[in-house]
Design an enzyme around this catalytic site. Structure first.
Site, PDB file in Angstrom:
ATOM      1  N   LYS A  53      31.939 -80.066 -52.092  1.00  0.00           N
ATOM      2  CA  LYS A  53      33.101 -80.789 -51.742  1.00  0.00           C
ATOM      3  C   LYS A  53      34.471 -80.172 -52.362  1.00  0.00           C
ATOM      4  O   LYS A  53      34.402 -79.820 -53.401  1.00  0.00           O
ATOM      5  CB  LYS A  53      32.876 -82.169 -52.371  1.00  0.00           C
ATOM      6  N   LYS A  77      35.892 -80.542 -62.056  1.00  0.00           N
ATOM      7  CA  LYS A  77      36.718 -81.653 -61.779  1.00  0.00           C
ATOM      8  C   LYS A  77      35.986 -82.874 -60.949  1.00  0.00           C
ATOM      9  O   LYS A  77      35.701 -83.994 -61.304  1.00  0.00           O
ATOM     10  CB  LYS A  77      37.678 -81.195 -60.783  1.00  0.00           C
ATOM     11  N   THR A  87      46.133 -88.342 -55.242  1.00  0.00           N
ATOM     12  CA  THR A  87      46.154 -87.333 -56.234  1.00  0.00           C
ATOM     13  C   THR A  87      47.529 -87.510 -57.214  1.00  0.00           C
ATOM     14  O   THR A  87      47.593 -87.430 -58.261  1.00  0.00           O
ATOM     15  CB  THR A  87      46.317 -85.712 -55.671  1.00  0.00           C
ATOM     16  N   SER A  89      38.976 -89.060 -52.075  1.00  0.00           N
ATOM     17  CA  SER A  89      37.826 -88.300 -50.972  1.00  0.00           C
ATOM     18  C   SER A  89      36.468 -89.042 -51.078  1.00  0.00           C
ATOM     19  O   SER A  89      35.825 -89.048 -50.328  1.00  0.00           O
ATOM     20  CB  SER A  89      38.071 -86.917 -51.231  1.00  0.00           C
ATOM     21  N   GLY A 121      41.960 -81.384 -47.616  1.00  0.00           N
ATOM     22  CA  GLY A 121      43.119 -80.800 -47.633  1.00  0.00           C
ATOM     23  C   GLY A 121      43.476 -80.074 -49.184  1.00  0.00           C
ATOM     24  O   GLY A 121      42.641 -80.437 -50.031  1.00  0.00           O
ATOM     25  N   ASP A 122      44.598 -79.259 -49.043  1.00  0.00           N
ATOM     26  CA  ASP A 122      45.116 -78.710 -50.125  1.00  0.00           C
ATOM     27  C   ASP A 122      46.450 -78.024 -49.699  1.00  0.00           C
ATOM     28  O   ASP A 122      46.970 -78.491 -48.626  1.00  0.00           O
ATOM     29  CB  ASP A 122      44.042 -77.692 -50.773  1.00  0.00           C
ATOM     30  N   GLN A 143      36.886 -76.749 -59.136  1.00  0.00           N
ATOM     31  CA  GLN A 143      36.545 -77.945 -58.364  1.00  0.00           C
ATOM     32  C   GLN A 143      35.102 -78.669 -58.901  1.00  0.00           C
ATOM     33  O   GLN A 143      35.135 -79.659 -58.822  1.00  0.00           O
ATOM     34  CB  GLN A 143      36.428 -77.685 -56.926  1.00  0.00           C
ATOM     35  N   ASN A 161      52.571 -82.701 -50.638  1.00  0.00           N
ATOM     36  CA  ASN A 161      51.661 -83.818 -50.832  1.00  0.00           C
ATOM     37  C   ASN A 161      51.554 -84.840 -52.197  1.00  0.00           C
ATOM     38  O   ASN A 161      51.996 -85.853 -52.767  1.00  0.00           O
ATOM     39  CB  ASN A 161      50.262 -83.974 -50.282  1.00  0.00           C
ATOM     40  N   LYS A 208      35.490 -74.609 -52.128  1.00  0.00           N
ATOM     41  CA  LYS A 208      36.715 -74.613 -51.618  1.00  0.00           C
ATOM     42  C   LYS A 208      36.964 -73.381 -50.453  1.00  0.00           C
ATOM     43  O   LYS A 208      36.003 -72.710 -50.261  1.00  0.00           O
ATOM     44  CB  LYS A 208      37.787 -74.072 -53.059  1.00  0.00           C
TER      45      LYS A 208
HETATM   46  P1  NDP Z   1      51.399 -79.005 -50.034  1.00  0.00           P
HETATM   47  O1  NDP Z   1      51.032 -77.998 -49.154  1.00  0.00           O
HETATM   48  O2  NDP Z   1      51.643 -80.351 -49.668  1.00  0.00           O
HETATM   49  O3  NDP Z   1      52.548 -78.827 -51.036  1.00  0.00           O
HETATM   50  C1  NDP Z   1      52.687 -77.542 -51.806  1.00  0.00           C
HETATM   51  C2  NDP Z   1      54.058 -77.544 -52.573  1.00  0.00           C
HETATM   52  O4  NDP Z   1      54.033 -76.297 -53.322  1.00  0.00           O
HETATM   53  C3  NDP Z   1      55.335 -77.123 -51.540  1.00  0.00           C
HETATM   54  O5  NDP Z   1      56.262 -77.672 -52.000  1.00  0.00           O
HETATM   55  C4  NDP Z   1      55.234 -75.791 -51.324  1.00  0.00           C
HETATM   56  O6  NDP Z   1      56.556 -74.972 -51.247  1.00  0.00           O
HETATM   57  C5  NDP Z   1      54.873 -75.431 -53.201  1.00  0.00           C
HETATM   58  N1  NDP Z   1      54.238 -74.108 -53.401  1.00  0.00           N
HETATM   59  C6  NDP Z   1      53.214 -73.653 -52.612  1.00  0.00           C
HETATM   60  N2  NDP Z   1      52.787 -72.214 -53.048  1.00  0.00           N
HETATM   61  C7  NDP Z   1      53.810 -71.997 -53.772  1.00  0.00           C
HETATM   62  C8  NDP Z   1      54.068 -70.933 -54.553  1.00  0.00           C
HETATM   63  N3  NDP Z   1      53.164 -69.766 -54.383  1.00  0.00           N
HETATM   64  N4  NDP Z   1      55.185 -70.668 -55.474  1.00  0.00           N
HETATM   65  C9  NDP Z   1      55.906 -71.713 -55.274  1.00  0.00           C
HETATM   66  N5  NDP Z   1      55.752 -73.068 -54.854  1.00  0.00           N
HETATM   67  C10 NDP Z   1      54.662 -72.998 -53.837  1.00  0.00           C
HETATM   68  O7  NDP Z   1      50.295 -79.056 -51.069  1.00  0.00           O
HETATM   69  P2  NDP Z   1      49.678 -79.904 -51.959  1.00  0.00           P
HETATM   70  O8  NDP Z   1      50.862 -80.989 -52.490  1.00  0.00           O
HETATM   71  O9  NDP Z   1      48.518 -80.694 -51.627  1.00  0.00           O
HETATM   72  O10 NDP Z   1      49.234 -79.133 -53.242  1.00  0.00           O
HETATM   73  C11 NDP Z   1      49.768 -78.693 -54.484  1.00  0.00           C
HETATM   74  C12 NDP Z   1      49.195 -78.344 -55.512  1.00  0.00           C
HETATM   75  O11 NDP Z   1      48.267 -79.329 -55.981  1.00  0.00           O
HETATM   76  C13 NDP Z   1      47.991 -77.248 -55.479  1.00  0.00           C
HETATM   77  O12 NDP Z   1      48.007 -76.285 -56.528  1.00  0.00           O
HETATM   78  C14 NDP Z   1      46.694 -77.937 -54.895  1.00  0.00           C
HETATM   79  O13 NDP Z   1      45.746 -77.093 -55.212  1.00  0.00           O
HETATM   80  C15 NDP Z   1      46.809 -79.125 -55.875  1.00  0.00           C
HETATM   81  N6  NDP Z   1      45.813 -80.006 -55.640  1.00  0.00           N
HETATM   82  C16 NDP Z   1      46.001 -80.867 -54.460  1.00  0.00           C
HETATM   83  C17 NDP Z   1      45.322 -81.913 -54.184  1.00  0.00           C
HETATM   84  C18 NDP Z   1      45.547 -82.603 -52.926  1.00  0.00           C
HETATM   85  O14 NDP Z   1      44.696 -84.089 -52.723  1.00  0.00           O
HETATM   86  N7  NDP Z   1      46.204 -82.400 -51.927  1.00  0.00           N
HETATM   87  C19 NDP Z   1      44.330 -82.532 -54.970  1.00  0.00           C
HETATM   88  C20 NDP Z   1      44.313 -81.855 -56.111  1.00  0.00           C
HETATM   89  C21 NDP Z   1      45.042 -80.725 -56.618  1.00  0.00           C
HETATM   90  P3  NDP Z   1      56.608 -74.309 -49.695  1.00  0.00           P
HETATM   91  O15 NDP Z   1      56.763 -75.576 -49.071  1.00  0.00           O
HETATM   92  O16 NDP Z   1      57.766 -73.176 -49.990  1.00  0.00           O
HETATM   93  O17 NDP Z   1      55.282 -73.715 -49.743  1.00  0.00           O
HETATM   94  O1  2IT Z   2      42.120 -79.400 -55.517  1.00  0.00           O
HETATM   95  C1  2IT Z   2      41.439 -80.576 -54.984  1.00  0.00           C
HETATM   96  O2  2IT Z   2      40.908 -81.410 -55.714  1.00  0.00           O
HETATM   97  C2  2IT Z   2      41.791 -81.105 -53.756  1.00  0.00           C
HETATM   98  N1  2IT Z   2      42.628 -80.230 -52.908  1.00  0.00           N
HETATM   99  C3  2IT Z   2      41.409 -82.399 -53.123  1.00  0.00           C
HETATM  100  C4  2IT Z   2      39.851 -81.873 -52.722  1.00  0.00           C
HETATM  101  C5  2IT Z   2      39.100 -83.068 -51.856  1.00  0.00           C
HETATM  102  O3  2IT Z   2      37.924 -82.773 -51.501  1.00  0.00           O
HETATM  103  O4  2IT Z   2      39.773 -84.239 -51.703  1.00  0.00           O
END
Ligand code: NDP
Ligand code: 2IT
Length: 445
Positions: free
Chosen positions: A88, A112, A207, A377, A163-164, A109, A238, A124
């Site tokens: 997952k 976690k 998240t 999830s 997603g991520d 992951q 997100n 992943k």
């Molecule tokens: P999104 O794609 O929705 O948003 C990512 C954000 O981070 C955007 O604002 C993006 O800017 C910025 N970003 C991405 N890459 C970079 C970079 N190299 N340098 C600076 N800024 C960057 O992703 P999420 O919000 O889903 O994910 C954000 C973080 O949270 C990640 O580390 C992800 O692994 C983690 N995460 C996500 C979960 C989820 O449920 N979605 C769960 C747990 C962790 P830009 O638009 O310029 O790319």
């Molecule tokens: O980093 C993370 O925990 C996620 N991107 C969410 C993974 C999931 O299966 O919901």
């Protein structure tokens, strides 16, 4: 086991994967004492078996852009460990994606997911495809081409992606649609689906909200209230959006948001109404965070910078890995930051973690504080199996309970002699023990 020897060995075998080595080093250094209490683990070479992914699938993704040009990208799925449940974890679409980054994410992951209390293994995947600047039609064709390969390796009891970065509701919809087309099956095989076709309520929020629930538990250990606190947030995707929403609901003042081009600072704080604008801008118009300052001219935009030199009580890094350097962490501490809770995965460099822990401020690693997303999830998988949908309140209550349980586990395994809670150690030991015991019980395989 000597953590340092295992890490050296992995470095030799997997050169060019610095993020993977960084994540492994971090975990091994904190579980070493606990691990050494179990000689059976050593005989079963448990550590190497836990660090190296069970399986990696790599493939070429071929798709056609809006100009009729045929494009190729790389696609990956790292199935790290399924000792406690089906694989997952999310899918990341970003130009920086490579195997080393996905291996670090799949490794993290696994721990976690173990912490969530739900039965999920770790995985992943993703691609070096960048959705930035692509049309909806291009994103759809890419997702379909990606699924043409991935569908052979996933399933509700096998591997359940989500997603991520770069993969949100739109992409999950296209991926799910094509999985159905290829297999003729309507299954709970992806999470983060739309609510009309098996998605869980509260998954988009989970998240970010979970980060703030965890932060509140941390603050409580010192009798501090979130209300009125100044919060620095990075990212505007997100996780950042819903972390900001919950902070605002709790009466905190959110000062910053960012994207990969720079950050905005709003001295009046980002209100619920301003955040609605950000959500519209990022999720539908797919714009850049700098546009915030055209709409709200009192805010300033700082091109090419990160928000960590601003003064704030709380920092929530919610963008990407290694986005807080040692120097920036020092600046945060000097600026009066009392708590850091990670929304992103591994956003703090080892030097930054060192700085936070030296200063004895509250610091939570992502695998604890951002576990709310994968937890919901997991609850989406449960709802799909039951063929039922829970109310938002039911899901939110469950999420709060899980975040509180994770916090308790961190206290249990991470409290040091002077009473300081080392959340890194707590989360790593708690996450590790469950997976380790499951692997031991299942034999050498
Ligand atoms: P999104 O794609 O929705 O948003 C990512 C954000 O981070 C955007 O604002 C993006 O800017 C910025 N970003 C991405 N890459 C970079 C970079 N190299 N340098 C600076 N800024 C960057 O992703 P999420 O919000 O889903 O994910 C954000 C973080 O949270 C990640 O580390 C992800 O692994 C983690 N995460 C996500 C979960 C989820 O449920 N979605 C769960 C747990 C962790 P830009 O638009 O310029 O790319
Ligand atoms: O980093 C993370 O925990 C996620 N991107 C969410 C993974 C999931 O299966 O919901």
């Amino acid at each position: 086991m000597k953590a340092i020897e295992v890490v050296e060995n992995l470095k030799q075998r997997f050169p060019g994967e610095p993020e993977y080595i960084q994540a492994v080093s971090q975990v091994l250094a904190t579980i070493e004492d606990e691990y050494n209490k179990y000689p059976d683990f050593e005989r079963a070479n448990l550590i190497e078996r836990l660090c190296i992914p069970d399986r990696i699938v790599q493939f070429r993704v071929t798709w056609t852009d809006d100009y009729g040009r045929v494009q190729t990208n790389m696609g990956y799925r790292v199935q790290h460990n399924n000792a406690i449940g089906p694989y997952k974890g999310g899918l990341r679409y970003h130009q920086s994606v490579n195997l080393g980054i996905l291996k670090f994410l799949a490794f993290e992951q696994t721990f976690k997911n173990s912490l969530t209390t739900l039965p999920m293994g770790g995985a992943k995947g993703g691609s070096d495809f960048s959705p930035r600047g692509k049309s909806d039609a291009e994103v759809m064709r890419f997702c379909q081409a990606f699924m043409n390969e991935l569908y052979r390796h996933i399933g509700p009891d096998e591997d359940v992606p989500a997603g991520d970065i770069g993969v949100g509701g739109r992409e999950i919809g296209y991926l799910f649609g094509h999985y159905k087309k290829l297999t003729h099956q309507f299954q709970g095989v992806l999470t983060g689906k739309g609510a009309a076709f098996g998605g869980s309520l509260m998954r988009p929020e989970a998240t970010g909200y979970g980060v703030v629930y965890f932060l509140q538990s941390m603050l409580q250990t010192r009798g501090i209230d979130l209300k009125g606190k100044r919060v620095l947030i990075s990212g505007s995707g997100n996780v950042a959006q819903y972390a900001a929403e919950k902070c605002i609901q709790m009466g905190a003042k959110v000062l910053t948001l960012s994207d990969s081009d720079g950050y905005i600072y709003d001295p009046d704080g980002i209100s619920a109404e301003k955040l609605q604008y950000v959500m519209e801008l990022k999720n539908f118009l797919r714009g850049r965070i700098r546009e915030y300052t055209s709409r709200y001219p009192k805010a300033t935009y700082h091109a090419g910078e990160r928000p960590w030199h601003e003064e704030g009580d709380i920092a929530l890094p919610c963008a990407t890995q290694n986005e807080i350097s040692g120097e920036e962490a020092q600046a945060l501490v000097k600026g009066g930051t009392i708590a850091v809770a990670e929304g992103a995965n591994m956003p703090s460099t080892p030097e930054a973690i060192e700085a936070f822990q030296q200063a004895k401020i509250l610091y939570a690693p992502g695998k604890a504080s951002n576990a709310g997303g994968v937890s919901v999830s997991g609850l989406e998988m449960t709802q799909n199996s039951e063929r039922l949908s829970w109310t938002a309140k039911e899901v939110d209550d469950y999420l709060r309970r899980i975040m509180s349980d994770i916090h308790q586990n961190c206290i249990k395994y991470g409290t040091e002699h002077d009473g300081y809670i080392n959340y890194v150690k707590g989360a790593n030991v708690a996450g590790f023990m469950k997976v380790a015991k499951a692997m031991m019980a299942q034999g050498i395989d």
